[in-house]
Design a protein around this motif. Structure first.
Motif, PDB file in Angstrom:
ATOM      1  N   ILE C  29       0.901  -1.224  -0.106  1.00  0.00           N
ATOM      2  CA  ILE C  29      -0.079  -0.039   0.154  1.00  0.00           C
ATOM      3  C   ILE C  29       0.812   1.404   0.019  1.00  0.00           C
ATOM      4  N   PHE C  32       2.370   1.603  -3.370  1.00  0.00           N
ATOM      5  CA  PHE C  32       1.254   2.472  -4.515  1.00  0.00           C
ATOM      6  C   PHE C  32       1.344   4.123  -4.094  1.00  0.00           C
ATOM      7  N   GLY C  33       1.218   4.254  -2.849  1.00  0.00           N
ATOM      8  CA  GLY C  33       1.233   5.689  -2.686  1.00  0.00           C
ATOM      9  C   GLY C  33       2.342   6.326  -3.398  1.00  0.00           C
ATOM     10  N   PHE C  36       2.051   6.564  -7.143  1.00  0.00           N
ATOM     11  CA  PHE C  36       0.943   7.376  -7.555  1.00  0.00           C
ATOM     12  C   PHE C  36       1.624   8.822  -7.460  1.00  0.00           C
ATOM     13  N   MET C  37       2.327   9.172  -6.673  1.00  0.00           N
ATOM     14  CA  MET C  37       2.963  10.444  -6.485  1.00  0.00           C
ATOM     15  C   MET C  37       3.992  10.652  -7.645  1.00  0.00           C
TER      16      MET C  37
END
Lengths: 280, 337, 256
Positions: C29, C32-33, C36-37
């Motif tokens: 998780i 993913f963060g 994403f950035m």
């Protein structure tokens, strides 16, 4: 059915009263809560807003559209916070800490307890109120043609965003029934993930990433997708139908997963107990 | 199951009916090796209850005792519908606790000594009004029970105090008072005297006896304090390694352990008493254990009378704690594995 | 040294008890963060285009390093969470200094993050468009100062939680929100408009993460940032130790 609805409202009324009593217990605390909640809600979205101001928008969204999206996001996540007193929605904490036992000795269905126990309409309303303020301000700047149907759609979409967040937290919380200690924080991790990505515009992302963030890890469904629909920028009009349907599916999956977890709980119980966060 | 059955609240005569109930748990067992813990977590199986048969009639006051890990809390959780049995049948107040949890909870009260049902960040009174709303207690019952709890448990001095600021004794009293607001017919108390001082414990015991005697409330209580249990209860059920090892009156328990007695003789040198075992000497006080089945009291007293320089003699029963400790030791030695 | 190491080892082992699946999920998780950035930066600064004077490589490096160093740039000792449980008392029952225990427990807890998240991400950096080497040699001393300052800030928050009695949740949410914005760990200060970034850069919160990260990517001025970090550490050190000492009694009785 009518009896259950009546009961729900009477419990909400009781929890609202308790929350108001807690909130007003002393002036210093009252002021500190108002201050910290307001700052926390502003700070959460300010970074991206400032980025939008600096670059005249982000992706294909203008500054005002960004503000609208941030308002939508703050409103829907604010609603989650307003219903999450005592970790009613961060359910893996209750499961992992063995606190479901407290629920099981109440003469109420579990869903009714979880839907009402965390209701903090006074102390937990800052996010929703800030979000509503941003949303109205942005709508005015965008000169949106606001009709009753549009308002109804906005309310429905906010509820859908709420349902998706709750559903996802409950889905991942299944693991807390298997690993109480290791997964105690899993719903908070999922909530944190969704809310940390939930206010970014996804337009510029590759198709696969957009698809993933609107399905498997639906951060885009928190505010980006509903904002596009409400602003009339959605790639397809059918999304106004599929978005609520998706919300129902995720919420339903959350409920089913939790029920499965409860069956496991009846078999295994919880040897772990931590009082932390229980009714405080 | 039809809806009507879920709300079945027929009158009942049997508070607890457990037939051949077994419950098994899996426990994680980790070692020092970080990598092994990550890749191959190990587990062991524990039999918390093994084919337990237990019946408790309405109006009984039953003490439920046993060494740590004997299965006491598991029994409570089964009776409340928090967990289900692997095999066997469990009925509480005539209801299936797992499937008829909601009507059951209107009839029973549960209190775990190490957990609180009170709202931490609210005054005590708020928790009581919360209970009234959630249990839908009618005004009359609430007022009667509230008055009773305030009087018997002396709650009125801290009703407006925040729960987080209560002492342990006050918190336990408030918890017990709150539990009684819906006038439960059957109450289950897991270690209600845990950590209480002598006065608080006395108040709690007196109140429980009053509830049983005056209101006919059926009570099932666990504690590690055997003196408390024998004082409170008419019947003691003792668990050992998931099985019922004893079920009877407190006096029977003492007799089962051989009804050991003590005699303390105050005299200069340590005397020799036939048939008695010296437990210890403190100055001129010499304490012996004896079995009245083997050495009669009259024979013992005449032996002591013949001793030179005897200043005083005391006869007493062996303390229940010592008797139980001996029983636990025996059970542990007898238990397989 | 032996007791410190034993405490660190215990805390390192703690997370291993939860099994590999639990660890993997948490770090996935986080990954993913981070990814994403990176995509957001790709939108703002596509190849060859500078955004606010920063290239995509700098922005990517910034975000990747935020992920890699996250426990060090936002130090969380057990003290703030333990307060709720009233178990802080146990620290006073061991023949070790309370601060030493808190520091060694925190370092022990970093172990899992460093091995299972930081190391793989660091190895993947070039593939994700980041740079494995710091642009300035002053990065390391800056990191040391940031970590020290992080501990001191955490102790201050613990004192605040204790003083605010039943408002721990509020303090925590306020802290999280402020950490995201004011420490410059999510969005580089140089990208903020109206000179906000320059103002925050030298603030006590800004020197926690923003200073170290900007030195790593080469957008910060060591001559300005390091003295600011040293200054805040010197101010916070006596202040937090004094307040921690003053709050000891309340901490002992909190929640217990």
């Amino acid at each position: 059915m009518a009896g259950k609805v009546k009961r729900l409202f009477s419990l909400w009324a009781h929890y609202a009263k308790m929350d108001a009593q807690w909130f007003a217990q002393d002036t210093g605390m009252f002021l500190l809560v108002v201050f910290s909640e307001t700052i926390a809600n502003f700070a959460a979205v300010t970074g991206l807003f400032l980025l939008a101001v600096r670059f005249g928008g982000v992706g294909d969204m203008s500054v005002d559209e960004m503000l609208f999206m941030l308002g939508f996001y703050t409103l829907s996540t604010g609603l989650v916070n307003m219903m999450d007193g005592g970790n009613a929605l961060n359910i893996s904490r209750r499961v992992g800490r063995g606190q479901l036992d407290h629920c099981l000795i109440q003469p109420l269905p579990l869903w009714m307890q979880l839907a009402t126990e965390g209701f903090l309409p006074v102390s937990g309303s800052a996010g929703a109120l800030c979000g509503l303020g941003f949303l109205l301000f942005a709508a005015a700047r965008l000169r949106l043609a606001v009709s009753p149907l549009w308002v109804l759609g906005t309310v429905l979409f906010v509820l859908c965003s709420f349902a998706i967040q709750v559903g996802m937290r409950y889905i991942v919380s299944l693991s807390a029934f298997f690993h109480p200690a290791g997964s105690e924080e899993i719903s908070a991790v999922m909530g944190g993930f969704l809310s940390s990505l939930g206010y970014y515009p996804l337009s510029g992302l590759p198709g696969w990433a957009r698809a993933a963030l609107n399905t498997v890890l639906p951060a885009g469904c928190l505010s980006w997708l509903p904002t596009l629909i409400l602003l009339g920028k959605a790639p397809s009009p059918t999304l106004s139908f599929f978005y609520p349907l998706f919300a129902v599916l995720i919420f339903g999956a959350g409920v089913t997963t939790f029920q499965k977890g409860m069956k496991l709980y009846a078999k295994r119980g919880s040897s772990r107990y931590k009082a932390m966060g229980h009714r405080s | 199951m039809p809806n009507a059955a879920l709300h079945d609240t027929k009158p009942w005569d049997t508070a607890v009916e457990m037939t051949q109930v077994s419950k098994r748990f899996r426990q994680k067992q980790n070692g020092d090796n970080v990598l092994a813990n990550l890749l191959h977590p190990r587990h062991k199986t524990v039999d918390a209850l093994k084919e337990v048969d237990l019946t408790i009639r309405r109006g009984e006051f039953v003490a439920y005792a046993g060494p740590n890990g004997a299965g006491k809390s598991t029994t409570f959780k089964l009776l409340c519908g928090m967990i289900g049995a692997d095999s066997g049948r469990v009925r509480t107040c005539g209801l299936d606790p797992l499937r008829q949890r909601i009507p059951l909870m209107r009839q029973i009260g549960v209190l775990f000594g190490n957990r609180t049902e009170l709202w931490w960040d609210h005054p005590v009174l708020s928790s009581f009004t919360w209970k009234k709303a959630v249990w839908e207690i009618d005004e009359r019952t609430y007022q009667e029970q509230f008055a009773l709890a305030c009087e018997m448990l002396d709650l009125k001095h801290f009703l407006h105090t925040f729960v987080r600021e209560l002492s342990l004794g006050q918190r336990m009293r408030a918890d017990l008072g709150m539990m009684l607001m819906h006038r439960p017919q059957f109450i289950l108390l897991d270690e209600p005297t845990l950590g209480l001082d002598v006065l608080a414990k006395r108040r709690m015991i007196d109140f429980l006896k009053y509830l049983n005697r005056e209101q006919g409330t059926t009570i099932l209580v666990t504690s590690h304090d055997l003196d408390d249990l024998t004082e409170m209860a008419q019947r003691i059920v003792m668990l050992s390694a998931g099985r019922i090892a004893f079920d009877g009156a407190p006096g029977d328990l003492q007799r089962r352990a051989g009804d050991p007695r003590r005699v303390t003789v105050v005299c200069g040198a340590t005397p020799a008493l036939p048939g008695c075992t010296l437990l210890g000497s403190q100055g001129e006080r010499h304490t012996f254990a004896f079995d009245p089945g083997r050495v009669s009291v009259s024979a013992l007293l005449s032996n002591i009378a013949r001793l030179p320089g005897v200043k005083d003699v005391e006869l007493s029963r062996a303390p229940i704690e010592g008797v139980i400790a001996e029983l636990y030791r025996n059970w542990r030695e007898e238990a397989p594995g | 040294m032996k007791p410190t190491m034993a405490t660190m080892r215990m805390c390192l082992k703690e997370s291993s008890y939860f099994g590999i699946v639990n660890l993997a999920r948490t770090y996935l998780i986080k990954l993913f963060g981070t990814l994403f950035m990176l995509m957001i930066w790709r939108m703002i600064a596509p190849d060859g285009v500078e955004a606010g004077g920063m290239t995509y490589q700098q922005l990517a490096t910034f975000t990747l390093m935020t992920g890699i160093l996250s426990p060090m740039l936002d130090v969380r000792t057990p003290v703030s969470s333990w307060l709720h449980e009233g178990t802080l008392l146990s620290l006073y029952q061991r023949p070790m200094g309370v601060m030493t225990q808190l520091v060694s427990m925190t370092l022990g807890r970093w172990g899992t993050h460093l091995v299972f998240f930081s190391l793989p991400l660091y190895l993947l950096m070039p593939a994700l468009g980041g740079s494995r080497l710091p642009a300035s040699p002053w990065f390391l001393p800056s990191l040391c100062l940031a970590v020290t300052q992080g501990f001191l800030v955490d102790f201050l928050f613990a004192c605040l939680i204790v003083r605010a009695a039943n408002l721990s949740w509020q303090i925590e949410s306020l802290r999280r929100a402020l950490t995201g914005l004011l420490t410059g760990a999510v969005i580089p200060f140089s990208l903020l408009p109206w000179g906000i970034g320059q103002a925050l850069e030298l603030s006590p919160m800004g020197t926690l993460a923003g200073a170290t990260l900007s030195l790593y990517i080469g957008s910060g001025d060591a001559a300005r940032l390091l003295p600011a970090q040293a200054f805040w550490t010197a101010v916070l050190l006596p202040l937090s130790l004094y307040l921690f000492h003053k709050s000891t009694e309340r901490m002992m009785s909190y929640g217990g």
